[in-house]
Design a protein around this motif. Sequence first.
Motif, PDB file in Angstrom:
ATOM      1  N   THR A  41       1.023   1.882   5.531  1.00 43.16           N
ATOM      2  CA  THR A  41       1.956   1.669   6.643  1.00 43.16           C
ATOM      3  C   THR A  41       1.760   0.277   7.246  1.00 43.16           C
ATOM      4  O   THR A  41       2.725  -0.425   7.571  1.00 43.16           O
ATOM      5  CB  THR A  41       1.751   2.748   7.713  1.00 43.16           C
ATOM      6  OG1 THR A  41       1.938   4.037   7.140  1.00 43.16           O
ATOM      7  CG2 THR A  41       2.736   2.554   8.879  1.00 43.16           C
ATOM      8  N   SER A  42       0.501  -0.082   7.401  1.00 43.55           N
ATOM      9  CA  SER A  42       0.225  -1.435   7.920  1.00 43.55           C
ATOM     10  C   SER A  42       0.774  -2.497   6.990  1.00 43.55           C
ATOM     11  O   SER A  42       1.321  -3.513   7.431  1.00 43.55           O
ATOM     12  CB  SER A  42      -1.287  -1.578   8.096  1.00 43.55           C
ATOM     13  OG  SER A  42      -1.602  -2.899   8.525  1.00 43.55           O
ATOM     14  N   LEU A  44       3.335  -2.209   4.910  1.00 44.08           N
ATOM     15  CA  LEU A  44       4.793  -2.226   5.048  1.00 44.08           C
ATOM     16  C   LEU A  44       5.212  -2.934   6.336  1.00 44.08           C
ATOM     17  O   LEU A  44       6.197  -3.697   6.358  1.00 44.08           O
ATOM     18  CB  LEU A  44       5.354  -0.803   5.023  1.00 44.08           C
ATOM     19  CG  LEU A  44       5.262  -0.078   3.669  1.00 44.08           C
ATOM     20  CD1 LEU A  44       5.800   1.346   3.797  1.00 44.08           C
ATOM     21  CD2 LEU A  44       6.047  -0.835   2.597  1.00 44.08           C
ATOM     22  N   SER A  45       4.481  -2.710   7.410  1.00 45.82           N
ATOM     23  CA  SER A  45       4.794  -3.380   8.687  1.00 45.82           C
ATOM     24  C   SER A  45       4.638  -4.890   8.547  1.00 45.82           C
ATOM     25  O   SER A  45       5.467  -5.678   9.056  1.00 45.82           O
ATOM     26  CB  SER A  45       3.890  -2.844   9.783  1.00 45.82           C
ATOM     27  OG  SER A  45       4.111  -1.468   9.994  1.00 45.82           O
ATOM     28  N   ASP A  46       3.558  -5.289   7.871  1.00 50.37           N
ATOM     29  CA  ASP A  46       3.365  -6.728   7.649  1.00 50.37           C
ATOM     30  C   ASP A  46       4.517  -7.332   6.841  1.00 50.37           C
ATOM     31  O   ASP A  46       5.013  -8.429   7.128  1.00 50.37           O
ATOM     32  CB  ASP A  46       2.030  -6.977   6.932  1.00 50.37           C
ATOM     33  CG  ASP A  46       0.843  -6.639   7.828  1.00 50.37           C
ATOM     34  OD1 ASP A  46       1.041  -6.614   9.072  1.00 50.37           O
ATOM     35  OD2 ASP A  46      -0.264  -6.437   7.283  1.00 50.37           O
ATOM     36  N   GLN A  47       4.945  -6.613   5.786  1.00 50.74           N
ATOM     37  CA  GLN A  47       6.059  -7.091   4.954  1.00 50.74           C
ATOM     38  C   GLN A  47       7.343  -7.194   5.767  1.00 50.74           C
ATOM     39  O   GLN A  47       8.127  -8.138   5.626  1.00 50.74           O
ATOM     40  CB  GLN A  47       6.261  -6.148   3.753  1.00 50.74           C
ATOM     41  CG  GLN A  47       5.122  -6.178   2.734  1.00 50.74           C
ATOM     42  CD  GLN A  47       5.053  -7.540   2.048  1.00 50.74           C
ATOM     43  OE1 GLN A  47       6.063  -8.121   1.687  1.00 50.74           O
ATOM     44  NE2 GLN A  47       3.836  -8.060   1.889  1.00 50.74           N
ATOM     45  N   LEU A  48       7.585  -6.194   6.622  1.00 47.78           N
ATOM     46  CA  LEU A  48       8.802  -6.196   7.437  1.00 47.78           C
ATOM     47  C   LEU A  48       8.800  -7.380   8.403  1.00 47.78           C
ATOM     48  O   LEU A  48       9.814  -8.071   8.590  1.00 47.78           O
ATOM     49  CB  LEU A  48       8.911  -4.875   8.190  1.00 47.78           C
ATOM     50  CG  LEU A  48      10.141  -4.716   9.096  1.00 47.78           C
ATOM     51  CD1 LEU A  48      11.425  -4.819   8.248  1.00 47.78           C
ATOM     52  CD2 LEU A  48      10.108  -3.381   9.832  1.00 47.78           C
ATOM     53  N   ARG A  49       7.629  -7.604   9.041  1.00 50.57           N
ATOM     54  CA  ARG A  49       7.529  -8.741   9.957  1.00 50.57           C
ATOM     55  C   ARG A  49       7.738 -10.065   9.238  1.00 50.57           C
ATOM     56  O   ARG A  49       8.387 -10.979   9.744  1.00 50.57           O
ATOM     57  CB  ARG A  49       6.147  -8.728  10.641  1.00 50.57           C
ATOM     58  CG  ARG A  49       6.050  -7.709  11.769  1.00 50.57           C
ATOM     59  CD  ARG A  49       4.813  -7.980  12.628  1.00 50.57           C
ATOM     60  NE  ARG A  49       3.603  -7.853  11.855  1.00 50.57           N
ATOM     61  CZ  ARG A  49       2.929  -6.698  11.712  1.00 50.57           C
ATOM     62  NH1 ARG A  49       3.393  -5.576  12.289  1.00 50.57           N
ATOM     63  NH2 ARG A  49       1.816  -6.635  11.019  1.00 50.57           N
TER      64      ARG A  49
END
Length: 339
Positions: A41-42, A44-49
């Motif tokens: 999840t972390s 994916l969050s990094d990729q989204l940011r």
Amino acid sequence: MHNSFSNESDENSIGWVATTDLFVLSTILIVGLSFGLVRYTSFLSDQLRECKKNSPCPPPIECPPPVVCPPCNEEEVDLLKEEIKKLKLELAKIKKTLSEKETKISQLNFEKQKLQMQLNERDKTISELKKEITELKDDIAELGNTANSIVALRGKLQNVVFLFDSSESMKDSGRFDKSKELLSQWIKNLRMDRFAIIDFDNNISPFRTELVECDEDNRLLAASFIKDNIEADGQTQTQTAIENTFEYYPEVDTIVIFTDGRATDNNGRELTKTEADKIRAWLLEKHPNVVINTVGIGDYIHKTAGDNNSGETMEFGFFLQMLAKKHNGVFIGIADEEK
């Protein structure tokens, strides 16, 4: 009995141990999966940011509010339909008018082309007429040269003064009318630039007090002057006529004298040969470049001029001949017709 209890306790211990091991393993598995899920999840969050940082998303599109149609009014609808019908009729009229205008413009362009062709033809005709006029002027000039040659007058014939004797004696033998006709013909046909006429007897009567252009109008006016204004009377004051010639027309270059009488002074007294010689000498001194042509009319050969007191006599024809000779002119004799 003790052994049996001991065996049962052992079995229970083994079962508890196995259960405990399974619980521990499950717990470890759950913890591992949870940790992995958190890490993923972390990630994916990094990729989204990172994605938002590199390519920011457009703002959301706001939808317009829904159109709410007013309730239909049948009467208004009919009025609108009628208005549309009228507008269509007006449009049809405008199209028809436009078509008619285009047709008219086409006709006007055609007429313009026709007029342009006519103008071109007219310009061509004018050009041809100008050419003919130039040729006619050349012919007239040639005829003028021919007329000058036929008459045999000498001089530049640019500024010409005609002196016409209208004394009483000009009535003899019909010479007056013949002389007037001869002068008129010369005025009409000689090639000159400018001219003047002086009618002389006791008085001096000029056609004009300045030289006039030798155009058709002035030629005709001069012919009328000769016909209607010159009358035969009085004496022959040649000296006065000559003096007035240079007073009125200082730019004169050619003089033509028509006379049948003996020359007189300003008082009407006939000139003696000595006096006539003085006139010729004065002319040579003051006006040496002026050509003088003389025309003796009638019985000019036999006439003599003299002074009863001096006894001097002078043949009239000799005076005219010498006047012409000394001034590079020509003497022309016109005798009376035999009766």
